[in-house]
Design a protein around this motif. Structure first.
Motif, PDB file in Angstrom:
ATOM      1  N   PRO A 284       0.116   5.564  -1.280  1.00 48.56           N
ATOM      2  CA  PRO A 284      -0.559   6.309  -0.206  1.00 48.56           C
ATOM      3  C   PRO A 284      -1.386   7.492  -0.713  1.00 48.56           C
ATOM      4  O   PRO A 284      -2.071   8.136   0.072  1.00 48.56           O
ATOM      5  N   GLN A 285      -1.346   7.771  -2.025  1.00 44.80           N
ATOM      6  CA  GLN A 285      -2.016   8.971  -2.534  1.00 44.80           C
ATOM      7  C   GLN A 285      -3.536   8.908  -2.401  1.00 44.80           C
ATOM      8  O   GLN A 285      -4.181   9.870  -1.988  1.00 44.80           O
ATOM      9  N   LYS A 286      -4.129   7.761  -2.765  1.00 47.83           N
ATOM     10  CA  LYS A 286      -5.591   7.671  -2.790  1.00 47.83           C
ATOM     11  C   LYS A 286      -6.166   6.708  -1.756  1.00 47.83           C
ATOM     12  O   LYS A 286      -7.374   6.523  -1.682  1.00 47.83           O
ATOM     13  N   GLN A 287      -5.303   6.094  -0.971  1.00 47.43           N
ATOM     14  CA  GLN A 287      -5.761   5.174   0.074  1.00 47.43           C
ATOM     15  C   GLN A 287      -4.775   5.250   1.230  1.00 47.43           C
ATOM     16  O   GLN A 287      -3.564   5.082   1.034  1.00 47.43           O
ATOM     17  N   ASP A 288      -5.300   5.512   2.413  1.00 46.78           N
ATOM     18  CA  ASP A 288      -4.446   5.669   3.586  1.00 46.78           C
ATOM     19  C   ASP A 288      -3.798   4.334   3.969  1.00 46.78           C
ATOM     20  O   ASP A 288      -4.467   3.301   4.054  1.00 46.78           O
ATOM     21  N   LEU A 289      -2.488   4.368   4.221  1.00 49.04           N
ATOM     22  CA  LEU A 289      -1.766   3.140   4.552  1.00 49.04           C
ATOM     23  C   LEU A 289      -2.159   2.570   5.909  1.00 49.04           C
ATOM     24  O   LEU A 289      -2.164   1.351   6.095  1.00 49.04           O
ATOM     25  N   ILE A 290      -2.476   3.422   6.846  1.00 50.99           N
ATOM     26  CA  ILE A 290      -2.917   2.936   8.158  1.00 50.99           C
ATOM     27  C   ILE A 290      -4.229   2.163   8.011  1.00 50.99           C
ATOM     28  O   ILE A 290      -4.406   1.094   8.594  1.00 50.99           O
ATOM     29  N   GLU A 291      -5.128   2.703   7.209  1.00 52.94           N
ATOM     30  CA  GLU A 291      -6.388   1.996   6.974  1.00 52.94           C
ATOM     31  C   GLU A 291      -6.140   0.693   6.221  1.00 52.94           C
ATOM     32  O   GLU A 291      -6.803  -0.322   6.486  1.00 52.94           O
ATOM     33  N   CYS A 292      -5.186   0.696   5.298  1.00 49.95           N
ATOM     34  CA  CYS A 292      -4.831  -0.544   4.596  1.00 49.95           C
ATOM     35  C   CYS A 292      -4.437  -1.623   5.603  1.00 49.95           C
ATOM     36  O   CYS A 292      -4.853  -2.787   5.481  1.00 49.95           O
ATOM     37  N   TYR A 293      -3.651  -1.228   6.579  1.00 44.92           N
ATOM     38  CA  TYR A 293      -3.220  -2.217   7.578  1.00 44.92           C
ATOM     39  C   TYR A 293      -4.405  -2.680   8.427  1.00 44.92           C
ATOM     40  O   TYR A 293      -4.518  -3.876   8.740  1.00 44.92           O
ATOM     41  N   GLU A 294      -5.292  -1.770   8.783  1.00 46.79           N
ATOM     42  CA  GLU A 294      -6.478  -2.162   9.558  1.00 46.79           C
ATOM     43  C   GLU A 294      -7.341  -3.138   8.767  1.00 46.79           C
ATOM     44  O   GLU A 294      -7.911  -4.083   9.323  1.00 46.79           O
ATOM     45  N   LEU A 295      -7.425  -2.917   7.463  1.00 48.88           N
ATOM     46  CA  LEU A 295      -8.158  -3.853   6.610  1.00 48.88           C
ATOM     47  C   LEU A 295      -7.436  -5.195   6.538  1.00 48.88           C
ATOM     48  O   LEU A 295      -8.058  -6.256   6.617  1.00 48.88           O
ATOM     49  N   MET A 296      -6.121  -5.149   6.411  1.00 52.32           N
ATOM     50  CA  MET A 296      -5.326  -6.376   6.372  1.00 52.32           C
ATOM     51  C   MET A 296      -5.516  -7.194   7.643  1.00 52.32           C
ATOM     52  O   MET A 296      -5.617  -8.434   7.599  1.00 52.32           O
ATOM     53  N   GLU A 297      -5.594  -6.535   8.793  1.00 52.78           N
ATOM     54  CA  GLU A 297      -5.761  -7.248  10.058  1.00 52.78           C
ATOM     55  C   GLU A 297      -7.017  -8.117  10.060  1.00 52.78           C
ATOM     56  O   GLU A 297      -7.052  -9.160  10.712  1.00 52.78           O
ATOM     57  N   GLY A 298      -8.042  -7.683   9.343  1.00 53.96           N
ATOM     58  CA  GLY A 298      -9.296  -8.432   9.319  1.00 53.96           C
ATOM     59  C   GLY A 298      -9.309  -9.600   8.355  1.00 53.96           C
ATOM     60  O   GLY A 298     -10.259 -10.387   8.338  1.00 53.96           O
ATOM     61  N   LEU A 299      -8.258  -9.744   7.556  1.00 55.42           N
ATOM     62  CA  LEU A 299      -8.235 -10.794   6.525  1.00 55.42           C
ATOM     63  C   LEU A 299      -7.482 -12.021   7.028  1.00 55.42           C
ATOM     64  O   LEU A 299      -6.462 -12.430   6.482  1.00 55.42           O
ATOM     65  N   ASN A 300      -8.022 -12.636   8.074  1.00 51.39           N
ATOM     66  CA  ASN A 300      -7.297 -13.747   8.711  1.00 51.39           C
ATOM     67  C   ASN A 300      -7.603 -15.109   8.109  1.00 51.39           C
ATOM     68  O   ASN A 300      -7.047 -16.112   8.550  1.00 51.39           O
TER      69      ASN A 300
END
Length: 259
Positions: free
Chosen positions: A166-182
């Motif tokens: 979580p230091q250099k990349q926000d985990l919430i944004e990681c999940y939002e990015l993951m949601e788009g990888l269907n």
């Protein structure tokens, strides 16, 4: 300039596309000695952009032309990854993206050339040396500024995002990015996860993929993926996910009844 020299400089310009850095050591291997390169600079055919690197005098060269040179001329695995790769692949268009930050990955034995580090590329360069994934696994090629550049494919890119979290990349944004990888390939995901050396990354990836209810998740063979032992506290005062033995931000778990 003699006809022979004109022919040689014309051949030089055909060796690489426009907008690409020409590394001096590579030019020597192509038959252009350091003395000849100096003569080309004095004749205004080439201009220096730092020790060991030149460009064609009228070329406008961005970081893309530098990465292309590092990949092609030095056979390095250094590449745009994580959030930057997802943006170049069109997988992050629905989120705000700052073109002022470019994230690069290379193996733990690779370094950026001095000429690259000292030059102002008009963007903030973030370089991460790590071998948590094999160097060439999961890369793909995109056209950027009319140059074919190797970048992380979607599956590798999200793994790199999680590596930075979580230091250099926000985990919430990681999940939002993951949601788009269907539409990830389960075979490629499986290969990457089996090769991945970071327990934290693998646990977060599987947690987020399952939470996003991606169909490809159902085709993964979790028994072949080493998830280690013990707990991983990713964030302080977070929500504990017993299945994956990780602590994640509470806001990420607020609607996580499906896990």
């Amino acid at each position: 300039m003699s006809t022979e020299n004109e022919s040689k400089i014309n051949k030089l310009f055909s060796l690489q596309p426009a907008g690409v850095v020409l590394q001096s050591d590579w030019l020597v291997k192509q038959g252009y000695s350091h003395d000849l390169q100096q003569r080309y600079k004095k004749s205004n055919w080439l201009r220096s952009i730092g020790t060991g690197a030149v460009v064609r005098t009228n070329d406008q060269v961005g970081y893309e032309g530098a990465i292309y040179a590092i990949q092609v001329q030095s056979s390095a695995s250094i590449h745009p990854g994580a959030r930057t790769a997802l943006s170049l692949l069109g997988k992050a268009h629905y989120l705000e993206f700052s073109q002022q930050r470019v994230v690069l990955f290379g193996s733990n034995i690779e370094k950026l050339p001095t000429w690259f580090k000292k030059r102002d590329w008009q963007v903030k360069i973030e370089f991460h040396q790590t071998s948590f994934l094999p160097s060439e696994l999961g890369l793909t090629t995109v056209e950027s500024k009319n140059l074919p550049i190797k970048v992380s494919g979607p599956a590798r890119a999200i793994l790199e995002c999680l590596y930075l979290a979580p230091q250099k990349q926000d985990l919430i944004e990681c999940y939002e990015l993951m949601e788009g990888l269907n539409n990830l390939s389960p075979q490629r995901v499986q290969m990457l996860l089996e090769a991945c050396q970071s327990i934290k990354v693998k646990r977060l990836f599987l947690y987020m993929a399952e939470k996003a209810m991606h169909q490809w998740f159902n085709y993964l063979n979790l028994e072949k993926i080493d998830l280690g032992s013990g707990t991983r506290s990713i964030v302080k005062n977070g929500a504990y996910i017993d299945k994956y033995k990780i602590t994640v931000p509470k806001e990420l778990e607020q609607d996580a009844s499906n896990i």
